[in-house]
Design a protein around this motif. Structure first.
Motif, PDB file in Angstrom:
ATOM      1  N   TRP A   1       0.788  -1.338  -0.045  1.00 45.94           N
ATOM      2  CA  TRP A   1       0.192   0.205   0.067  1.00 45.94           C
ATOM      3  C   TRP A   1       0.889   1.372  -0.096  1.00 45.94           C
ATOM      4  O   TRP A   1       1.795   1.589   0.954  1.00 45.94           O
ATOM      5  CB  TRP A   1      -0.812   0.034   1.173  1.00 45.94           C
TER       6      TRP A   1
ATOM      7  N   ASP B   1       0.444  -7.708  -4.990  1.00 47.68           N
ATOM      8  CA  ASP B   1       0.181  -8.195  -3.649  1.00 47.68           C
ATOM      9  C   ASP B   1       1.311  -8.137  -2.810  1.00 47.68           C
ATOM     10  O   ASP B   1       2.086  -7.378  -2.972  1.00 47.68           O
ATOM     11  CB  ASP B   1      -0.264  -9.695  -4.305  1.00 47.68           C
ATOM     12  N   SER B   2       1.079  -8.628  -1.599  1.00 44.68           N
ATOM     13  CA  SER B   2       2.237  -8.625  -0.616  1.00 44.68           C
ATOM     14  C   SER B   2       3.323  -9.251  -0.775  1.00 44.68           C
ATOM     15  O   SER B   2       4.503  -8.931  -0.524  1.00 44.68           O
ATOM     16  CB  SER B   2       1.677  -9.120   0.966  1.00 44.68           C
TER      17      SER B   2
ATOM     18  N   TYR C   1      -7.452 -13.485  -4.471  1.00 45.78           N
ATOM     19  CA  TYR C   1      -6.725 -12.691  -3.436  1.00 45.78           C
ATOM     20  C   TYR C   1      -7.611 -12.696  -2.280  1.00 45.78           C
ATOM     21  O   TYR C   1      -8.731 -12.716  -2.339  1.00 45.78           O
ATOM     22  CB  TYR C   1      -6.580 -11.304  -3.972  1.00 45.78           C
TER      23      TYR C   1
ATOM     24  N   ILE D   1      -7.687 -10.511   1.197  1.00 46.67           N
ATOM     25  CA  ILE D   1      -7.182  -9.289   1.638  1.00 46.67           C
ATOM     26  C   ILE D   1      -7.604  -9.244   3.278  1.00 46.67           C
ATOM     27  O   ILE D   1      -8.855  -9.286   3.339  1.00 46.67           O
ATOM     28  CB  ILE D   1      -7.940  -7.964   1.061  1.00 46.67           C
TER      29      ILE D   1
ATOM     30  N   GLU E   1     -11.677 -10.326   6.377  1.00 43.44           N
ATOM     31  CA  GLU E   1     -11.108 -10.903   5.027  1.00 43.44           C
ATOM     32  C   GLU E   1     -11.994 -10.692   4.026  1.00 43.44           C
ATOM     33  O   GLU E   1     -13.119 -10.637   3.982  1.00 43.44           O
ATOM     34  CB  GLU E   1     -10.877 -12.535   5.150  1.00 43.44           C
TER      35      GLU E   1
ATOM     36  N   PRO F   1      -3.503  -3.864   5.358  1.00 41.52           N
ATOM     37  CA  PRO F   1      -4.039  -5.080   5.085  1.00 41.52           C
ATOM     38  C   PRO F   1      -3.052  -5.997   4.246  1.00 41.52           C
ATOM     39  O   PRO F   1      -2.227  -5.296   3.253  1.00 41.52           O
ATOM     40  CB  PRO F   1      -5.260  -4.827   4.391  1.00 41.52           C
TER      41      PRO F   1
ATOM     42  N   ILE G   1      -2.330  -8.804   1.339  1.00 42.73           N
ATOM     43  CA  ILE G   1      -3.000  -8.988   0.065  1.00 42.73           C
ATOM     44  C   ILE G   1      -2.494 -10.168  -0.413  1.00 42.73           C
ATOM     45  O   ILE G   1      -1.014 -10.252  -0.827  1.00 42.73           O
ATOM     46  CB  ILE G   1      -2.798  -7.847  -1.074  1.00 42.73           C
TER      47      ILE G   1
END
Length: 191
Positions: free
Chosen positions: A40, A80-81, A92, A94, A138, A182, A184
């Motif tokens: 993010w 994504d993370s 995905y 989250i 989630e 969050p 991902i």
């Protein structure tokens, strides 16, 4: 060619070059001055009095109706993370917890910044759909319909997620990069 014509040509070239450079600078995105927490990102000065003319022009171009920092903070995730681009062929999860904000939402946009049409007319999940006393939640992002908290990614080869935090607390406004954001997680991808 007389001197006046040469000056006119030089002025015209200067205006075109300067205008082109300005358009490029505004459209270049927010790579400079961004703060990140996991996948993010937010701007260091978005919605604040410290924002330069260039940042304000970029927000006007990409962030329609953006509110002042005391009203809302906007985070965007393009990966994504694990750092892989967000793709509609993938599913995905989250996963997050409570935010220091009065209300929040996560919305899916195409890479041009527009809502992605889908047969369900579903584009976002807000905190009003999550139990007030829940410590965690989630949301699933998937092209196929899912039960529960779900945002469809149908019709968007690649997409962005925008997290809006409304009426953020002072700590979040002052140091958004320190917020617990969050995760991902990419769960599966179709071939």
């Amino acid at each position: 060619m007389n001197a006046a014509a040469r000056y006119a040509i030089c002025i015209g070239i200067g205006l075109l070059a300067g205008g082109g450079a300005a358009v490029h600078a505004v459209r270049a995105g927010f790579a400079d001055g961004t703060l990140a927490s996991g996948p993010w990102e937010t701007g260091r000065d978005f919605g604040s009095a410290r924002a330069s003319a260039l940042v304000r022009a970029r927000v006007a171009l990409a962030g329609l109706l953006a509110l002042p920092r005391g009203e809302a903070i906007y985070f965007t995730a393009r990966t994504d993370s694990a750092g892989a681009p967000l793709e509609s062929r993938c599913r995905y999860a989250i996963r997050g917890g409570r935010f220091d904000a009065r209300w929040w939402s996560i919305t899916l946009y195409d890479r041009a910044g527009y809502l992605v049409p889908n047969p369900w007319h579903r584009y976002s999940i807000g905190s009003a759909l999550i139990a007030r006393d829940a410590d965690s939640w989630e949301i699933v992002v998937d092209p196929a319909e899912q039960p529960g908290l779900w945002i469809p990614s149908t019709n968007a080869p690649e997409f962005d997620l925008t997290l809006r935090l409304y009426h953020p607390g002072a700590a979040l406004r002052d140091a958004p990069q320190n917020a617990a954001m969050p995760e991902i997680a990419r769960l599966a991808c179709a071939p």
